[in-house]
Design a protein around this motif. Structure first.
Motif, PDB file in Angstrom:
ATOM      1  N   ALA A  13       0.777  -1.194  -0.006  1.00 28.40           N
ATOM      2  CA  ALA A  13       0.025   0.189  -0.162  1.00 28.40           C
ATOM      3  C   ALA A  13       0.946   1.183  -0.022  1.00 28.40           C
ATOM      4  CB  ALA A  13      -0.853   0.044   1.289  1.00 28.40           C
ATOM      5  N   GLY A  14       2.185   0.936   0.044  1.00 26.68           N
ATOM      6  CA  GLY A  14       2.998   2.447  -0.150  1.00 26.68           C
ATOM      7  C   GLY A  14       2.786   3.344  -1.303  1.00 26.68           C
ATOM      8  N   LEU A  15       3.171   4.629  -1.438  1.00 27.80           N
ATOM      9  CA  LEU A  15       3.043   5.423  -2.252  1.00 27.80           C
ATOM     10  C   LEU A  15       4.020   5.235  -3.473  1.00 27.80           C
ATOM     11  CD1 LEU A  15       2.108   8.602  -0.233  1.00 27.80           C
ATOM     12  CD2 LEU A  15       0.644   6.809  -1.303  1.00 27.80           C
ATOM     13  N   GLY A  16       5.226   4.460  -3.269  1.00 27.45           N
ATOM     14  CA  GLY A  16       6.049   4.288  -4.387  1.00 27.45           C
ATOM     15  C   GLY A  16       6.685   5.556  -4.926  1.00 27.45           C
ATOM     16  N   THR A  17       6.931   6.717  -4.067  1.00 28.12           N
ATOM     17  CA  THR A  17       7.469   7.901  -4.568  1.00 28.12           C
ATOM     18  C   THR A  17       8.667   8.147  -5.376  1.00 28.12           C
ATOM     19  OG1 THR A  17       8.242   8.411  -2.324  1.00 28.12           O
ATOM     20  CG2 THR A  17       6.021   9.171  -2.730  1.00 28.12           C
ATOM     21  N   ARG A  18       9.724   7.017  -4.973  1.00 33.26           N
ATOM     22  CA  ARG A  18      10.885   6.934  -5.556  1.00 33.26           C
ATOM     23  C   ARG A  18      10.816   6.572  -7.085  1.00 33.26           C
ATOM     24  NH1 ARG A  18      13.877   3.572  -1.045  1.00 33.26           N
ATOM     25  NH2 ARG A  18      11.686   2.982  -0.571  1.00 33.26           N
ATOM     26  N   LYS A  28       3.916   0.106  -7.360  1.00 35.45           N
ATOM     27  CA  LYS A  28       5.219  -0.122  -7.598  1.00 35.45           C
ATOM     28  C   LYS A  28       5.736  -1.627  -7.688  1.00 35.45           C
ATOM     29  CE  LYS A  28       7.701   0.105  -3.543  1.00 35.45           C
ATOM     30  NZ  LYS A  28       8.383   0.691  -2.412  1.00 35.45           N
ATOM     31  N   GLU A  29       4.584  -2.570  -7.045  1.00 34.67           N
ATOM     32  CA  GLU A  29       4.879  -4.023  -7.180  1.00 34.67           C
ATOM     33  C   GLU A  29       4.655  -4.623  -8.494  1.00 34.67           C
ATOM     34  OE1 GLU A  29       3.135  -2.198  -4.788  1.00 34.67           O
ATOM     35  OE2 GLU A  29       4.541  -2.324  -3.201  1.00 34.67           O
ATOM     36  N   GLN A 106      -5.388  -0.506   2.971  1.00 34.59           N
ATOM     37  CA  GLN A 106      -4.986   0.145   3.803  1.00 34.59           C
ATOM     38  C   GLN A 106      -5.338   1.456   3.581  1.00 34.59           C
ATOM     39  OE1 GLN A 106      -0.888   1.088   3.994  1.00 34.59           O
ATOM     40  NE2 GLN A 106      -0.897   1.595   6.499  1.00 34.59           N
ATOM     41  N   PRO A 109      -1.965   5.484   4.078  1.00 37.46           N
ATOM     42  CA  PRO A 109      -0.488   4.806   4.260  1.00 37.46           C
ATOM     43  C   PRO A 109       0.080   5.216   5.632  1.00 37.46           C
ATOM     44  CG  PRO A 109      -0.279   6.641   2.717  1.00 37.46           C
ATOM     45  CD  PRO A 109      -1.810   6.811   2.908  1.00 37.46           C
ATOM     46  N   LEU A 110      -0.363   4.696   6.715  1.00 42.36           N
ATOM     47  CA  LEU A 110       0.252   5.054   7.950  1.00 42.36           C
ATOM     48  C   LEU A 110       1.223   4.345   8.475  1.00 42.36           C
ATOM     49  CD1 LEU A 110      -3.555   5.282   9.810  1.00 42.36           C
ATOM     50  CD2 LEU A 110      -2.070   7.130   8.694  1.00 42.36           C
ATOM     51  N   GLY A 111       1.780   3.619   7.812  1.00 44.99           N
ATOM     52  CA  GLY A 111       3.169   3.020   7.895  1.00 44.99           C
ATOM     53  C   GLY A 111       3.152   1.606   7.818  1.00 44.99           C
TER      54      GLY A 111
HETATM   55  P1  UTP Z   1       8.702   1.752   1.488  1.00 41.81           P
HETATM   56  O1  UTP Z   1       9.397   2.491   2.632  1.00 41.81           O
HETATM   57  O2  UTP Z   1       9.394   1.256   0.387  1.00 41.81           O
HETATM   58  O3  UTP Z   1       7.727   3.059   1.025  1.00 41.81           O
HETATM   59  O4  UTP Z   1       7.694   0.789   2.075  1.00 41.81           O
HETATM   60  P2  UTP Z   1       6.899   3.206  -0.430  1.00 41.81           P
HETATM   61  O5  UTP Z   1       5.747   3.936  -0.162  1.00 41.81           O
HETATM   62  O6  UTP Z   1       6.431   1.916  -0.919  1.00 41.81           O
HETATM   63  O7  UTP Z   1       7.841   3.692  -1.413  1.00 41.81           O
HETATM   64  P3  UTP Z   1       8.615   5.135  -1.593  1.00 41.81           P
HETATM   65  O8  UTP Z   1       9.582   5.053  -0.403  1.00 41.81           O
HETATM   66  O9  UTP Z   1       7.554   6.177  -1.268  1.00 41.81           O
HETATM   67  O10 UTP Z   1       9.335   5.110  -2.924  1.00 41.81           O
HETATM   68  C1  UTP Z   1       8.269  -0.555   2.170  1.00 41.81           C
HETATM   69  C2  UTP Z   1       7.047  -1.490   2.156  1.00 41.81           C
HETATM   70  O11 UTP Z   1       6.034  -1.392   2.782  1.00 41.81           O
HETATM   71  C3  UTP Z   1       4.908  -1.202   2.325  1.00 41.81           C
HETATM   72  C4  UTP Z   1       5.163  -0.701   0.872  1.00 41.81           C
HETATM   73  O12 UTP Z   1       4.139  -1.110  -0.126  1.00 41.81           O
HETATM   74  C5  UTP Z   1       6.280  -1.601   0.618  1.00 41.81           C
HETATM   75  O13 UTP Z   1       6.129  -2.808   0.395  1.00 41.81           O
HETATM   76  N1  UTP Z   1       3.933   0.094   3.061  1.00 41.81           N
HETATM   77  C6  UTP Z   1       4.453   1.081   3.403  1.00 41.81           C
HETATM   78  C7  UTP Z   1       2.515  -0.121   3.042  1.00 41.81           C
HETATM   79  O14 UTP Z   1       1.986  -1.229   2.843  1.00 41.81           O
HETATM   80  N2  UTP Z   1       2.103   0.837   4.048  1.00 41.81           N
HETATM   81  C8  UTP Z   1       2.435   2.071   4.378  1.00 41.81           C
HETATM   82  O15 UTP Z   1       1.914   2.912   5.033  1.00 41.81           O
HETATM   83  C9  UTP Z   1       3.984   1.925   4.164  1.00 41.81           C
END
Ligand code: UTP
Length: 291
Positions: A13-18, A28-29, A106, A109-111
């Motif tokens: 659920a991360g934003l994958g900003t990189r 991203k996945e 989720q 994206p609270l972590g």
């Molecule tokens: P990352 O720290 O790599 O963050 O999360 P991100 O958002 O995916 O990518 P950037 O840093 O913005 O480029 C590590 C893992 O935890 C998941 C992400 O999907 C990734 O698999 N994650 C992180 C969540 O599912 N939820 C969150 O709130 C944060």
């Protein structure tokens, strides 16, 4: 006797900003390393460890993940009609058994800790694997299989760890260990993203683990840690000393596909190892480097 590990949580659920703009509308996945998306490598790693039930914790724009593991009826019917057996097999290999995958959102994206907590009802009270699919592991047995075997010995939590350069400790959960035998050691602490000068060691958790369900009791408190996020490592730290907790030095290749260079490295390394295209890839790289 240790309970068998049957389920895995894949937080995606991360934003994958990189990886913007690639990840603006696509998770991203779903980024591809050679011939399959990152998420498929993680699922295959689990299947090779005997884990067949999956909880994907997704967010917005993640629909492609769900479609990827479904039957692609039109595509597969067409491939069958055209006698494209090999291609049909490639599509079918990416399909999970009916009822074996749950997709839950989720909402914010609270972590990572919060993402794992979102899976609690689907996991129940049994040990489970957690894999961060942006870390790509290549080994036989798979990284998750190594952890499952260690869990069967210890009956508790097991994290995969690797040495990292000291200046990188601020990007990882860093563990403290004692009494190491054959790469397996008792864990005495874990701290999220410590500054290099404060890190208790240079052994980093690399996004693979077998976790006991007690972690949900700690995550339920929704305490925030490093970066203002609900951290999985903080909840794990609270279990140390109460539930068996070990670190296992991972034996194998690891590619951090959460950043551009690591993703590029994974593509090159896996293409070079490919029995069909390895030699051509090597020739291509040699030509590019000469140019
Ligand atoms: P990352 O720290 O790599 O963050 O999360 P991100 O958002 O995916 O990518 P950037 O840093 O913005 O480029 C590590 C893992 O935890 C998941 C992400 O999907 C990734 O698999 N994650 C992180 C969540 O599912 N939820 C969150 O709130 C944060």
């Amino acid at each position: 006797m240790a309970q068998r590990v049957r389920k895995a949580v894949l937080p995606v659920a991360g934003l994958g900003t990189r990886f913007l703009p690639a990840t603006k509308a696509m998770p991203k996945e779903m980024l591809t390393v050679v011939d399959r998306p990152l998420i498929q490598y993680a699922v295959e790693e689990c299947l090779a460890a005997g884990i067949e039930e999956f909880v994907f914790v997704t967010g917005r724009n993640k629909g492609a993940l769900e479609d990827h593991f479904d039957v692609a009826y039109e595509l597969e019917a067409t491939l069958e009609q055209r006698g494209k057996g090999a291609e049909l097999k490639q599509s079918q290999e990416a399909t999970l058994k009916a009822g074996n995958a749950i997709f839950t959102r989720q909402q914010k994206p609270l972590g990572l800790g919060h993402a794992v907590w979102c899976a609690r009802h689907w996991i129940g009270r049994e040990p489970f694997a957690v894999l961060l699919p942006d870390e790509l592991m290549v080994s036989s047995p798979t990284c998750t299989a190594q952890l499952v075997a260690a869990h069967e010995k210890t009956g508790g939590n097991v994290l995969a760890v690797m040495e990292v350069p000291r200046e990188q400790t601020k990007s990882y959960g860093i563990v403290e260990i004692k009494d190491e035998t054959n790469g397996l050691a008792e864990m005495t602490g874990i701290v999220e993203k410590p500054k290099p000068e404060e890190a208790p060691s240079t052994l980093a958790w690399i996004g693979r683990s077998v976790v006991m369900p007690e972690v949900f009791d700690h995550l339920a408190k929704h305490q925030t840690g490093a970066g203002g996020e609900i951290q999985l490592t903080d909840a794990m730290a609270k279990m140390i000393g109460h539930t068996p907790f070990h670190a296992l030095r991972y034996a194998g290749q690891r590619y951090d596909c959460g950043n551009r260079l690591g993703f590029l490295e994974a593509n090159i390394a896996i293409a070079l190892q490919d029995p069909d295209s390895g030699a051509d890839t090597r020739a291509l790289l040699t030509r590019l480097l000469k140019g």
